[in-house]
Motif scaffolding. Structure first.
Motif, PDB file in Angstrom:
ATOM      1  N   PRO A 107       0.632  -1.060   0.188  1.00 32.90           N
ATOM      2  CA  PRO A 107       0.613  -0.143  -0.294  1.00 32.90           C
ATOM      3  C   PRO A 107       0.408   1.112  -0.174  1.00 32.90           C
ATOM      4  CG  PRO A 107       0.189  -0.810   2.491  1.00 32.90           C
ATOM      5  CD  PRO A 107       0.586  -1.858   1.384  1.00 32.90           C
ATOM      6  N   HIS A 108       0.643   2.304  -0.316  1.00 32.14           N
ATOM      7  CA  HIS A 108       1.347   3.150  -0.491  1.00 32.14           C
ATOM      8  C   HIS A 108       1.391   3.424   0.842  1.00 32.14           C
ATOM      9  CE1 HIS A 108       0.514   4.535  -4.077  1.00 32.14           C
ATOM     10  NE2 HIS A 108      -1.084   3.946  -4.560  1.00 32.14           N
ATOM     11  N   ASP A 109       0.920   3.452   2.097  1.00 30.93           N
ATOM     12  CA  ASP A 109       1.439   4.255   3.078  1.00 30.93           C
ATOM     13  C   ASP A 109       0.787   3.079   4.526  1.00 30.93           C
ATOM     14  OD1 ASP A 109       1.889   7.294   2.706  1.00 30.93           O
ATOM     15  OD2 ASP A 109       0.375   7.277   1.960  1.00 30.93           O
ATOM     16  N   VAL A 110       2.157   2.672   4.987  1.00 24.54           N
ATOM     17  CA  VAL A 110       1.277   1.855   6.519  1.00 24.54           C
ATOM     18  C   VAL A 110       2.237   2.412   7.569  1.00 24.54           C
ATOM     19  CG1 VAL A 110       1.850  -0.261   4.289  1.00 24.54           C
ATOM     20  CG2 VAL A 110       4.215   0.358   5.331  1.00 24.54           C
ATOM     21  N   VAL A 149       4.733   1.578  10.991  1.00 23.86           N
ATOM     22  CA  VAL A 149       5.827   0.995  11.296  1.00 23.86           C
ATOM     23  C   VAL A 149       5.917  -0.548  12.313  1.00 23.86           C
ATOM     24  CG1 VAL A 149       8.102   0.837  12.737  1.00 23.86           C
ATOM     25  CG2 VAL A 149       7.613   3.568  11.467  1.00 23.86           C
ATOM     26  N   GLY A 150       6.037  -1.322  11.555  1.00 24.19           N
ATOM     27  CA  GLY A 150       5.345  -2.904  11.993  1.00 24.19           C
ATOM     28  C   GLY A 150       4.855  -3.269  11.315  1.00 24.19           C
ATOM     29  N   GLU A 151       3.360  -2.487  10.092  1.00 21.70           N
ATOM     30  CA  GLU A 151       2.979  -3.318  10.046  1.00 21.70           C
ATOM     31  C   GLU A 151       2.817  -4.085   8.501  1.00 21.70           C
ATOM     32  OE1 GLU A 151      -1.322  -1.461   7.573  1.00 21.70           O
ATOM     33  OE2 GLU A 151      -0.079  -0.467   7.933  1.00 21.70           O
ATOM     34  N   GLN A 152       2.680  -5.343   8.915  1.00 19.83           N
ATOM     35  CA  GLN A 152       2.530  -5.661   8.259  1.00 19.83           C
ATOM     36  C   GLN A 152       2.524  -6.226   6.409  1.00 19.83           C
ATOM     37  OE1 GLN A 152       0.898 -10.316   6.951  1.00 19.83           O
ATOM     38  NE2 GLN A 152       2.177 -10.569   8.319  1.00 19.83           N
ATOM     39  N   ILE A 153       3.182  -6.307   5.676  1.00 19.08           N
ATOM     40  CA  ILE A 153       3.189  -5.566   4.264  1.00 19.08           C
ATOM     41  C   ILE A 153       2.833  -6.771   3.523  1.00 19.08           C
ATOM     42  CG2 ILE A 153       4.643  -4.707   2.204  1.00 19.08           C
ATOM     43  CD1 ILE A 153       5.260  -2.527   3.970  1.00 19.08           C
ATOM     44  N   ARG A 154       1.883  -7.953   2.029  1.00 16.55           N
ATOM     45  CA  ARG A 154       2.138  -8.444   2.128  1.00 16.55           C
ATOM     46  C   ARG A 154       2.831  -8.387   0.130  1.00 16.55           C
ATOM     47  NH1 ARG A 154      -1.005 -13.789   2.039  1.00 16.55           N
ATOM     48  NH2 ARG A 154      -1.704 -14.392   0.279  1.00 16.55           N
ATOM     49  N   LEU A 155       3.291  -8.859  -0.291  1.00 17.04           N
ATOM     50  CA  LEU A 155       3.532  -8.968  -1.474  1.00 17.04           C
ATOM     51  C   LEU A 155       3.823 -10.336  -2.635  1.00 17.04           C
ATOM     52  CD1 LEU A 155       6.223  -6.707   0.503  1.00 17.04           C
ATOM     53  CD2 LEU A 155       5.951  -5.731  -2.040  1.00 17.04           C
ATOM     54  N   GLU A 156       3.247 -10.124  -3.512  1.00 14.93           N
ATOM     55  CA  GLU A 156       3.353 -11.372  -4.658  1.00 14.93           C
ATOM     56  C   GLU A 156       4.661 -10.483  -5.821  1.00 14.93           C
ATOM     57  OE1 GLU A 156      -0.643 -13.692  -3.309  1.00 14.93           O
ATOM     58  OE2 GLU A 156       0.352 -12.748  -5.899  1.00 14.93           O
ATOM     59  N   VAL A 157       5.402 -11.941  -6.192  1.00 14.65           N
ATOM     60  CA  VAL A 157       6.470 -11.832  -6.880  1.00 14.65           C
ATOM     61  C   VAL A 157       6.783 -13.015  -7.581  1.00 14.65           C
ATOM     62  CG1 VAL A 157       9.415 -11.718  -7.757  1.00 14.65           C
ATOM     63  CG2 VAL A 157       8.583 -10.460  -5.714  1.00 14.65           C
ATOM     64  N   ALA A 158       6.396 -12.263  -9.204  1.00 19.86           N
ATOM     65  CA  ALA A 158       6.069 -13.409 -10.583  1.00 19.86           C
ATOM     66  C   ALA A 158       6.953 -13.258 -11.797  1.00 19.86           C
ATOM     67  CB  ALA A 158       4.299 -13.193 -10.744  1.00 19.86           C
ATOM     68  N   LEU A 159       7.145 -14.972 -11.665  1.00 19.93           N
ATOM     69  CA  LEU A 159       7.766 -15.094 -12.930  1.00 19.93           C
ATOM     70  C   LEU A 159       7.167 -14.929 -14.248  1.00 19.93           C
ATOM     71  CD1 LEU A 159      10.147 -18.247 -11.826  1.00 19.93           C
ATOM     72  CD2 LEU A 159      10.352 -15.443 -11.073  1.00 19.93           C
ATOM     73  N   LEU A 218       6.327  -9.266   5.010  1.00 19.23           N
ATOM     74  CA  LEU A 218       7.579  -8.104   5.811  1.00 19.23           C
ATOM     75  C   LEU A 218       7.297  -7.419   6.660  1.00 19.23           C
ATOM     76  CD1 LEU A 218       9.932  -8.405   2.663  1.00 19.23           C
ATOM     77  CD2 LEU A 218      10.385  -9.895   4.943  1.00 19.23           C
ATOM     78  N   ALA A 219       7.705  -6.485   7.170  1.00 22.08           N
ATOM     79  CA  ALA A 219       6.925  -4.872   7.640  1.00 22.08           C
ATOM     80  C   ALA A 219       8.757  -4.132   7.481  1.00 22.08           C
ATOM     81  CB  ALA A 219       6.477  -5.466   9.120  1.00 22.08           C
ATOM     82  N   VAL A 220       8.745  -3.517   7.954  1.00 16.26           N
ATOM     83  CA  VAL A 220       9.718  -2.220   7.902  1.00 16.26           C
ATOM     84  C   VAL A 220       9.679  -1.559   9.551  1.00 16.26           C
ATOM     85  CG1 VAL A 220      10.338  -0.170   7.115  1.00 16.26           C
ATOM     86  CG2 VAL A 220       9.511  -1.127   5.265  1.00 16.26           C
ATOM     87  N   ASN A 221      10.688  -1.508   9.929  1.00 14.94           N
ATOM     88  CA  ASN A 221      10.599  -0.863  11.490  1.00 14.94           C
ATOM     89  C   ASN A 221      11.464   0.448  12.189  1.00 14.94           C
ATOM     90  OD1 ASN A 221      13.874  -1.234  11.004  1.00 14.94           O
ATOM     91  ND2 ASN A 221      13.885  -2.837  11.971  1.00 14.94           N
ATOM     92  N   THR A 222      11.510   0.956  10.219  1.00 13.28           N
ATOM     93  CA  THR A 222      11.870   2.795  10.518  1.00 13.28           C
ATOM     94  C   THR A 222      11.185   3.068   9.460  1.00 13.28           C
ATOM     95  OG1 THR A 222      14.425   2.580  10.702  1.00 13.28           O
ATOM     96  CG2 THR A 222      13.763   4.662  10.241  1.00 13.28           C
ATOM     97  N   GLY A 224       5.627   4.774   1.636  1.00 12.82           N
ATOM     98  CA  GLY A 224       5.181   5.538   2.972  1.00 12.82           C
ATOM     99  C   GLY A 224       5.402   4.238   4.109  1.00 12.82           C
ATOM    100  N   VAL A 225       6.207   4.642   5.152  1.00 12.75           N
ATOM    101  CA  VAL A 225       6.156   4.240   6.549  1.00 12.75           C
ATOM    102  C   VAL A 225       6.432   5.681   7.237  1.00 12.75           C
ATOM    103  CG1 VAL A 225       6.319   2.191   7.837  1.00 12.75           C
ATOM    104  CG2 VAL A 225       6.982   2.042   5.738  1.00 12.75           C
TER     105      VAL A 225
END
Length: 283
Positions: free
Chosen positions: A182-185, A187-197, A246-250, A281-282
């Motif tokens: 998402p555009h804004d999360v 700090v510490g909020e879970q981010i779900r991503l899918e990378v495809a071949l 994942l999550a970002v702590n900063t 943004g975090v």
């Protein structure tokens, strides 16, 4: 009876006592390396015993090779990509001691990850060059990791990887983020991503076992800040898709970059070497 390495067994035959025990003295061969002996029981098969003979080092640094080293020994696959069903890769193990000297007479056993592969073990112990070779074939597309053990106890640190490809499977052209952050999360909020071949048309190429990894970059910078990531940023694909949580702590403004070492043609010099997500943004 002595099966490998020379040496002798005295007595050659013995009769078990009232407790069922029989014994003999086994003298190892003169050369460093693996020794194998078998106790043959009529109508009951045989029992195999193994031992490793090593040649001591003199005070002046002379003598033969020492014991196999897990870190100095190496493992390689050639080629590292084979067609499914018909291709084969030669797995070469070079056994060395702590000083980097080749270790002759070592017994090497191979192990491969996952199903859908056939692994032929080395036919003989290492030669004077410390080399032993096996063969790998694959019956299903995907990545196979090969590991080696020396003399049954020394696990070679290095592994080899072979990618099995299917002629009916489209070629991977680039990566795609099927699920963006998402555009804004917070700090510490879970981010779900899918990378495809995906192929040149954007269709998912259903390869399993391709290890993808993500890097976190401050927006506008090419210097990663992966220490700010919380969670596992290394995920293998399942049917062409790697799912990350994942999550970002900063706090800050960032982008994700996706890459894999198993498809070197895509980076860093390929047609689309890196794939960035949209800035987010975090706070």
């Amino acid at each position: 009876m002595v099966a490998l390495g020379g040496g002798s067994i005295v007595p050659a035959t013995d009769t078990s006592d009232v407790n069922g025990y029989a014994s003999a003295e086994w003298t190892l061969g003169q050369e460093a390396g693996a020794n194998v002996a078998r106790a043959v029981l009529p109508a009951a098969g045989f029992v195999t015993f193994t031992a490793v003979a090593s040649r001591g080092q003199s005070g002046g640094g002379g003598g033969g090779a020492g014991a196999p080293s897990p870190g100095q020994s190496s493992l390689a696959a050639m080629p590292d990509s084979i067609p499914v069903g018909s291709g084969s890769a030669t797995i070469t193990v070079t056994v060395r001691d702590d000083q980097g000297n080749p270790v002759p007479g070592a017994v090497v056993s191979l192990e491969a990850s996952g199903a859908g592969n056939t692994l032929i073990q080395p036919s003989s112990p290492t030669g004077s060059d410390g080399l032993a070779q096996g063969t790998l074939t694959g019956t299903a597309p995907g990545a196979i990791v090969v590991m080696a053990t020396v003399n049954g106890v020394v696990h070679v640190t290095q592994t080899a990887q072979v990618t099995v490809t299917d002629a009916t499977t489209p070629t991977v052209d680039h990566f795609a983020f099927r699920l963006q952050p998402p555009h804004d999360v917070r700090v510490g909020e879970q981010i779900r991503l899918e990378v495809a071949l995906v192929d040149a048309s954007g269709n998912v190429v259903p390869l399993t076992g391709i290890l993808m990894y993500l890097g976190l970059f401050p927006d506008g910078s090419d210097v990663p800040t992966n220490s700010r990531l919380v969670g596992n940023r290394f995920v293998a694909t399942e049917n062409g898709v790697a799912l990350f949580n994942l999550a970002v702590n900063t706090a800050g403004s960032y982008r994700f970059r996706a890459l894999t070492d198993q498809l070197p043609e895509l980076g860093p010099h390929g047609p689309e070497p890196y794939l960035f997500s949209l800035p987010f943004g975090v706070h």
